[in-house]
Each structure stands twice: as structure tokens, then as C-alpha cells.
Design an enzyme around this catalytic site. Structure first.
Site, mmCIF file in Angstrom:
data_model
loop_
_atom_site.group_PDB
_atom_site.id
_atom_site.type_symbol
_atom_site.label_atom_id
_atom_site.label_comp_id
_atom_site.label_asym_id
_atom_site.label_seq_id
_atom_site.Cartn_x
_atom_site.Cartn_y
_atom_site.Cartn_z
ATOM 1 N N HIS A 200 -90.106 53.382 -34.477
ATOM 2 C CA HIS A 200 -90.519 54.026 -35.723
ATOM 3 C C HIS A 200 -89.364 54.805 -36.340
ATOM 4 C CE1 HIS A 200 -95.154 53.999 -34.863
ATOM 5 N NE2 HIS A 200 -94.629 52.791 -35.000
ATOM 6 N N HIS B 82 -92.221 60.426 -28.365
ATOM 7 C CA HIS B 82 -90.945 60.042 -27.763
ATOM 8 C C HIS B 82 -90.130 61.255 -27.286
ATOM 9 C CE1 HIS B 82 -90.977 55.704 -28.540
ATOM 10 N NE2 HIS B 82 -91.568 55.988 -29.689
#
Length: 243
Positions: free
Chosen positions: A136, A195
């Protein structure tokens, strides 16, 4: 906007990651992967970017050049973008597969040594843990910067004498601007909630490198798709697309 957006994205990534590390924000709707923007926009980010930029690039570049071959040359930037998206995301998956191991639980305490790939691990009910580069962070960075670069053509385009064309170009401009806001917002949400820092940093740097390598290096060469027209050198005024 074109000048500060790369630095702005890097700043958002660093700031969001710092807030995540300090655990200053509670979970929210945007921290769920099931939020509507993630499901219907981010997971289809390249498709949204591709299909909105395609008519925009075709119309604006043909309007300025009146040359079908020149228009097709500029449209090929989308093919380049597709290759960048495919190669980078495939590479990220290979890196995660190569660096990972399979565990019996999310606690990552007991290894499933018989499963040597992420696919085998998940099929066997295990949990794969590897270096999961943020796709992303990469894709939202690249898409936002690509859109902003392509919209620079509006500085030399005048469609006021053609109401229908003016309406179409304005509608595409509004849609692309709205899409860019979504990409930047979801990029920030990724930095805030998902993340590890190194995974987001790596993904963001790959996105910035892909943009710089194309729009700031390769597209300056004659054997490339080229940059969108950004100066009115063909005339003393903005070219008028009235025919």
C-alpha cells in the site's frame, strides 16, 4: 503540489509511523482492513488510477498535439505504470516468501518446518511471518505522484470554447483530484495502523524511486513516453481546443 507532494508523503509516513510506535491513537474504523475505502478503493488502486487517467491523458494530449501517434505515445505511460505495479508487487511477494517462516500460532513461538512457502503455510493452517514490504505504501505513493504529474497538462490547456469538452475535462480533473486525496489519506492511515516502520519505509522509497525513475529521468529522454506538455511554447497563449 508536484514539488512538495513527494516530501509530504515521506513526512506523513514518518509522522504516522511515530504515532503508531508511541501508541498514541486508539483503534478506529480506519484501523480495520474491512473499511470501505480499503476494500473498494485501495485494493483496486491501480485499476482506479489507470481507468481515470486513460481518458484524461488521451483527451488532453490529443487536444494539444492533434496527433494520434503522440497521444498513443503518452498513453503508453499507463503501460509503463502497469509494469512497475506488477514487477514491484511480485517482487514484494517473493521477498516475503524468501525471508519468512511458518509458525503454528500468531505468537510465532513454534515453527511449522514442513511448510516452506507462504501458500503451503496457510493451506496447512499456519501463520507465515516474513519481511512484508508495504504494498500500500508503494502503490499509493506511486499512484498519487503519477496523477499529479499528468494533471500538470492543465496549465497549458484551454477548453473554454468547447463546452462539452470543457465539462468532460473538468469532470475528470475533479475525479482525479478526489482520487488523489483518497490515496494520500489511505497512505497516512497505513502509516498510522499497519506494518512495521522498515516495511513502510521500504515500500514508500520504492514508490518514490519508481516515480523519480520515470518522470524525473526516463521520460526526459527521446526514446520514452515523454512528459505531459507543461509549457505553452507552441503559442503565446494556451492552445484552445475548440475543434
Amino acid at each position: 503540489m508536484r514539488r512538495w507532494l513527494p516530501w509530504g508523503l515521506l513526512g506523513l509516513m514518518l509522522g504516522g509511523s511515530l504515532l503508531k510506535a508511541l501508541a498514541l491513537l486508539p483503534d478506529s474504523y480506519m484501523s480495520s482492513k474491512r473499511n470501505l475505502l480499503n476494500i473498494y478503493f485501495v485494493k483496486l488502486a491501480w485499476a482506479w488510477t489507470f481507468w481515470l487517467l486513460l481518458p484524461f491523458i488521451a483527451i488532453t494530449n490529443y487536444c494539444l498535439s492533434r496527433n494520434v501517434l503522440e497521444m498513443l505515445r503518452r498513453i503508453s505511460t499507463l503501460l509503463v505504470g502497469t509494469m512497475v505495479w506488477y514487477v514491484c508487487t511480485s517482487l514484494f511477494l517473493h521477498i516475503e516468501d524468501f525471508t519468512g517462516s511458518c509458525y503454528k500460532s500468531p505468537a510465532l513461538d513454534v515453527l511449522f518446518q514442513e511448510h516452506l512457502s507462504k501458500w503451503q503455510c496457510r493451506q496447512g493452517g499456519g501463520f507465515w511471518h516474513g519481511f512484508d514490504i508495504s504494498g500500500h505504501s508503494f502503490l499509493l505513493t506511486y499512484c498519487a505522484l503519477m496523477i499529479v504529474e499528468e494533471m500538470a497538462v492543465l496549465h497549458v490547456l484551454n477548453t473554454e470554447r468547447s463546452p462539452r469538452l470543457h465539462a468532460v475535462v473538468n469532470a475528470l480533473f475533479v475525479a482525479l483530484s478526489f482520487l488523489t486525496l483518497i490515496w494520500v489519506w489511505m497512505f497516512f492511515c497505513t502509516a498510522l495502523y499497519f506494518h512495521d516502520f522498515s516495511q513502510k519505509l521500504f515500500g514508500t522509497l520504492v514508490g518514490l524511486s519508481a516515480w523519480y525513475g520515470t518522470y524525473r529521468f526516463w521520460y526526459l529522454k527521446s526514446f520514452s513516453p515523454g512528459l505531459p506538455p507543461q509549457n505553452a511554447s507552441l503559442s503565446s497563449k494556451k492552445p484552445n481546443c475548440s475543434r
